[in-house]
Design a protein around this motif. Structure first.
Motif, PDB file in Angstrom:
ATOM      1  N   ARG A 141      95.078  22.410   7.773  1.00 53.12           N
ATOM      2  CA  ARG A 141      93.755  23.030   7.607  1.00 53.12           C
ATOM      3  C   ARG A 141      92.649  22.051   8.007  1.00 53.12           C
ATOM      4  O   ARG A 141      91.626  22.451   8.582  1.00 53.12           O
ATOM      5  CB  ARG A 141      93.556  23.478   6.155  1.00 53.12           C
ATOM      6  CG  ARG A 141      94.389  24.681   5.737  1.00 53.12           C
ATOM      7  CD  ARG A 141      94.103  25.914   6.593  1.00 53.12           C
ATOM      8  NE  ARG A 141      94.889  25.922   7.828  1.00 53.12           N
ATOM      9  CZ  ARG A 141      94.586  26.588   8.916  1.00 53.12           C
ATOM     10  NH1 ARG A 141      93.482  27.303   8.952  1.00 53.12           N
ATOM     11  NH2 ARG A 141      95.345  26.555   9.995  1.00 53.12           N
ATOM     12  N   TYR A 142      92.862  20.767   7.710  1.00 52.60           N
ATOM     13  CA  TYR A 142      91.865  19.752   8.088  1.00 52.60           C
ATOM     14  C   TYR A 142      91.702  19.702   9.607  1.00 52.60           C
ATOM     15  O   TYR A 142      90.574  19.702  10.122  1.00 52.60           O
ATOM     16  CB  TYR A 142      92.291  18.383   7.554  1.00 52.60           C
ATOM     17  CG  TYR A 142      91.509  17.237   8.143  1.00 52.60           C
ATOM     18  CD1 TYR A 142      90.220  16.947   7.702  1.00 52.60           C
ATOM     19  CD2 TYR A 142      92.045  16.450   9.164  1.00 52.60           C
ATOM     20  CE1 TYR A 142      89.481  15.907   8.258  1.00 52.60           C
ATOM     21  CE2 TYR A 142      91.327  15.415   9.732  1.00 52.60           C
ATOM     22  CZ  TYR A 142      90.045  15.146   9.273  1.00 52.60           C
ATOM     23  OH  TYR A 142      89.316  14.120   9.840  1.00 52.60           O
ATOM     24  N   VAL A 143      92.822  19.672  10.318  1.00 53.96           N
ATOM     25  CA  VAL A 143      92.763  19.613  11.778  1.00 53.96           C
ATOM     26  C   VAL A 143      92.147  20.896  12.345  1.00 53.96           C
ATOM     27  O   VAL A 143      91.310  20.848  13.252  1.00 53.96           O
ATOM     28  CB  VAL A 143      94.172  19.390  12.375  1.00 53.96           C
ATOM     29  CG1 VAL A 143      94.116  19.437  13.902  1.00 53.96           C
ATOM     30  CG2 VAL A 143      94.744  18.062  11.918  1.00 53.96           C
ATOM     31  N   ALA A 144      92.529  22.043  11.779  1.00 54.56           N
ATOM     32  CA  ALA A 144      92.036  23.328  12.282  1.00 54.56           C
ATOM     33  C   ALA A 144      90.531  23.465  12.098  1.00 54.56           C
ATOM     34  O   ALA A 144      89.839  24.036  12.961  1.00 54.56           O
ATOM     35  CB  ALA A 144      92.755  24.474  11.577  1.00 54.56           C
ATOM     36  N   ILE A 145      90.002  22.953  11.001  1.00 54.21           N
ATOM     37  CA  ILE A 145      88.582  23.142  10.682  1.00 54.21           C
ATOM     38  C   ILE A 145      87.719  21.988  11.185  1.00 54.21           C
ATOM     39  O   ILE A 145      86.618  22.204  11.705  1.00 54.21           O
ATOM     40  CB  ILE A 145      88.408  23.322   9.154  1.00 54.21           C
ATOM     41  CG1 ILE A 145      89.063  24.634   8.719  1.00 54.21           C
ATOM     42  CG2 ILE A 145      86.938  23.301   8.756  1.00 54.21           C
ATOM     43  CD1 ILE A 145      89.127  24.833   7.228  1.00 54.21           C
ATOM     44  N   CYS A 146      88.213  20.759  11.061  1.00 53.96           N
ATOM     45  CA  CYS A 146      87.410  19.595  11.426  1.00 53.96           C
ATOM     46  C   CYS A 146      87.597  19.157  12.884  1.00 53.96           C
ATOM     47  O   CYS A 146      86.731  18.495  13.449  1.00 53.96           O
ATOM     48  CB  CYS A 146      87.726  18.420  10.499  1.00 53.96           C
ATOM     49  SG  CYS A 146      87.391  18.766   8.754  1.00 53.96           S
ATOM     50  N   LYS A 147      88.733  19.504  13.487  1.00 50.46           N
ATOM     51  CA  LYS A 147      88.992  19.143  14.889  1.00 50.46           C
ATOM     52  C   LYS A 147      89.526  20.370  15.649  1.00 50.46           C
ATOM     53  O   LYS A 147      90.636  20.328  16.193  1.00 50.46           O
ATOM     54  CB  LYS A 147      90.003  17.992  14.958  1.00 50.46           C
ATOM     55  CG  LYS A 147      89.547  16.714  14.265  1.00 50.46           C
ATOM     56  CD  LYS A 147      90.611  15.634  14.359  1.00 50.46           C
ATOM     57  CE  LYS A 147      90.204  14.394  13.616  1.00 50.46           C
ATOM     58  NZ  LYS A 147      89.044  13.699  14.204  1.00 50.46           N
ATOM     59  N   PRO A 148      88.761  21.442  15.685  1.00 55.35           N
ATOM     60  CA  PRO A 148      89.275  22.696  16.272  1.00 55.35           C
ATOM     61  C   PRO A 148      89.625  22.596  17.748  1.00 55.35           C
ATOM     62  O   PRO A 148      90.563  23.245  18.209  1.00 55.35           O
ATOM     63  CB  PRO A 148      88.121  23.686  16.040  1.00 55.35           C
ATOM     64  CG  PRO A 148      86.908  22.832  15.866  1.00 55.35           C
ATOM     65  CD  PRO A 148      87.378  21.574  15.219  1.00 55.35           C
ATOM     66  N   LEU A 149      88.901  21.770  18.507  1.00 62.34           N
ATOM     67  CA  LEU A 149      89.160  21.661  19.948  1.00 62.34           C
ATOM     68  C   LEU A 149      90.472  20.936  20.241  1.00 62.34           C
ATOM     69  O   LEU A 149      91.064  21.120  21.303  1.00 62.34           O
ATOM     70  CB  LEU A 149      87.997  20.940  20.638  1.00 62.34           C
ATOM     71  CG  LEU A 149      86.625  21.641  20.545  1.00 62.34           C
ATOM     72  CD1 LEU A 149      85.559  20.817  21.241  1.00 62.34           C
ATOM     73  CD2 LEU A 149      86.704  23.043  21.160  1.00 62.34           C
ATOM     74  N   HIS A 150      90.915  20.110  19.316  1.00 60.28           N
ATOM     75  CA  HIS A 150      92.147  19.339  19.515  1.00 60.28           C
ATOM     76  C   HIS A 150      93.312  19.899  18.704  1.00 60.28           C
ATOM     77  O   HIS A 150      94.391  19.298  18.699  1.00 60.28           O
ATOM     78  CB  HIS A 150      91.918  17.877  19.116  1.00 60.28           C
ATOM     79  CG  HIS A 150      90.768  17.227  19.825  1.00 60.28           C
ATOM     80  ND1 HIS A 150      90.834  16.824  21.141  1.00 60.28           N
ATOM     81  CD2 HIS A 150      89.511  16.923  19.406  1.00 60.28           C
ATOM     82  CE1 HIS A 150      89.675  16.292  21.510  1.00 60.28           C
ATOM     83  NE2 HIS A 150      88.851  16.350  20.464  1.00 60.28           N
TER      84      HIS A 150
END
Length: 309
Positions: free
Chosen positions: A120-129
């Protein structure tokens, strides 16, 4: 060490010694267990058969449902069967197997919930990556780490408890085998042993819980940059995850983050994290997730159509 163990079986006191309450245990926990199995297996089937639910979040949710299914099965069937008998007996090897199952799947769930928070952290805080970071290989590796971590934790626990000297008595004031009730039966000083259990179970729960709290605080703070619709969707998913984390970790910390002692409320807490929480997890995720709801509806319609044909 073998000659110090005179115990070949244990007698479980059970959930209650009240005859009237004993009659209630069978139907109530049979229904709870059936709902747990049905809910979690429905999620597994709905996600694996749906082409739309191919995101990493649903891959992790499938494994969480599988873990909850097996985790609840480590104690619920024995509790249900024992409600039919006045004397509740479990062999020494059966008791060790129950402790091992409880800890391998409990630890695997702890790690998997951490993995889901990272997702969830990656999906929300780093959506482009997100797609690059959470590839199929990475997701498979993270799930493998969860299972391997559960195996390692449970193996350490069972090796620790298996060689302890049980000289009798053999009556466990619980409905299942667990570390603290077993340590009360060991014929040696358990102060140091209790510290080991607290370190290997309690502090792991506490540190992981604090890590998850911090990660979700970071995630929620980053939602301020989202649109109202995007914020609502992300918040809905995070609230479901946070609810599951609290339901699982608070009882875990209550039981294991203390000296070797048992309390009357321990049985109710154990019922909650071994039976109730695995039952609630599917409800929490499906009620707040439109995609999973749609997949379940499609699966149901397909089942009805095939029956009519």
């Amino acid at each position: 060490m073998e000659n110090k163990r005179n115990v070949t079986e244990f007698i479980l006191i059970g959930l209650t010694q009240n005859p009237q309450m004993q009659k209630v245990v069978l139907p109530v926990f049979l229904v709870l267990y059936m709902v747990t199995l049905a809910g979690n297996l429905l999620i597994v089937v709905a996600i694996t058969t749906s082409r739309a639910l191919n995101a990493p979040m649903y891959f992790f949710l499938t494994h969480l449902a599988l873990i909850d299914t097996i985790y609840s099965s480590s104690s619920a069937p024995k509790l249900i069967v024992d409600s039919l008998h006045e004397k509740k007996i479990i062999s020494f090897s059966g008791c060790m197997a129950q402790v091992y199952a409880e800890h391998i799947f409990g630890a695997a769930e702890i790690i998997l919930l951490t993995v889901m928070a990272y997702d969830r952290y990656v999906a929300i805080c780093k959506p482009l990556h997100y797609t690059a970071i959470m590839s199929h290989q990475v997701c498979g590796l993270l799930v493998g780490v969860a299972w391997a971590g559960g195996f390692l934790h449970a193996t350490v626990q069972i090796l620790f408890i298996f060689w302890l000297p049980f000289c009798g008595p053999n009556v466990i004031d619980h409905f299942m085998c667990d570390l603290y009730p077993l340590l009360k039966l060991v014929c040696m000083d358990t102060h140091t042993l209790g510290l080991f259990v607290a370190a290997n179970s309690g502090f792991i729960c506490l540190l992981t819980f604090l890590l998850l709290v911090v990660s979700y605080v970071v995630i929620l703070c980053s939602l301020r940059t989202y649109s109202l619709e995007g914020r609502h969707k992300a918040l809905s998913t995070c609230v479901a995850h946070i609810t599951v984390v609290v339901l699982f970790f608070v009882p875990c910390m209550f039981v294991y983050l203390r000296p070797v002692t048992t309390l009357p409320i321990d049985k109710a807490v154990a019922v909650f994290y071994t039976i109730v929480a695995p039952m609630l997890n599917p409800l929490i995720y499906t009620l707040r997730n439109a995609d999973v709801n749609n997949a379940i509806r499609k699966l149901w319609r397909k089942k009805v159509t095939s029956n009519n044909d």
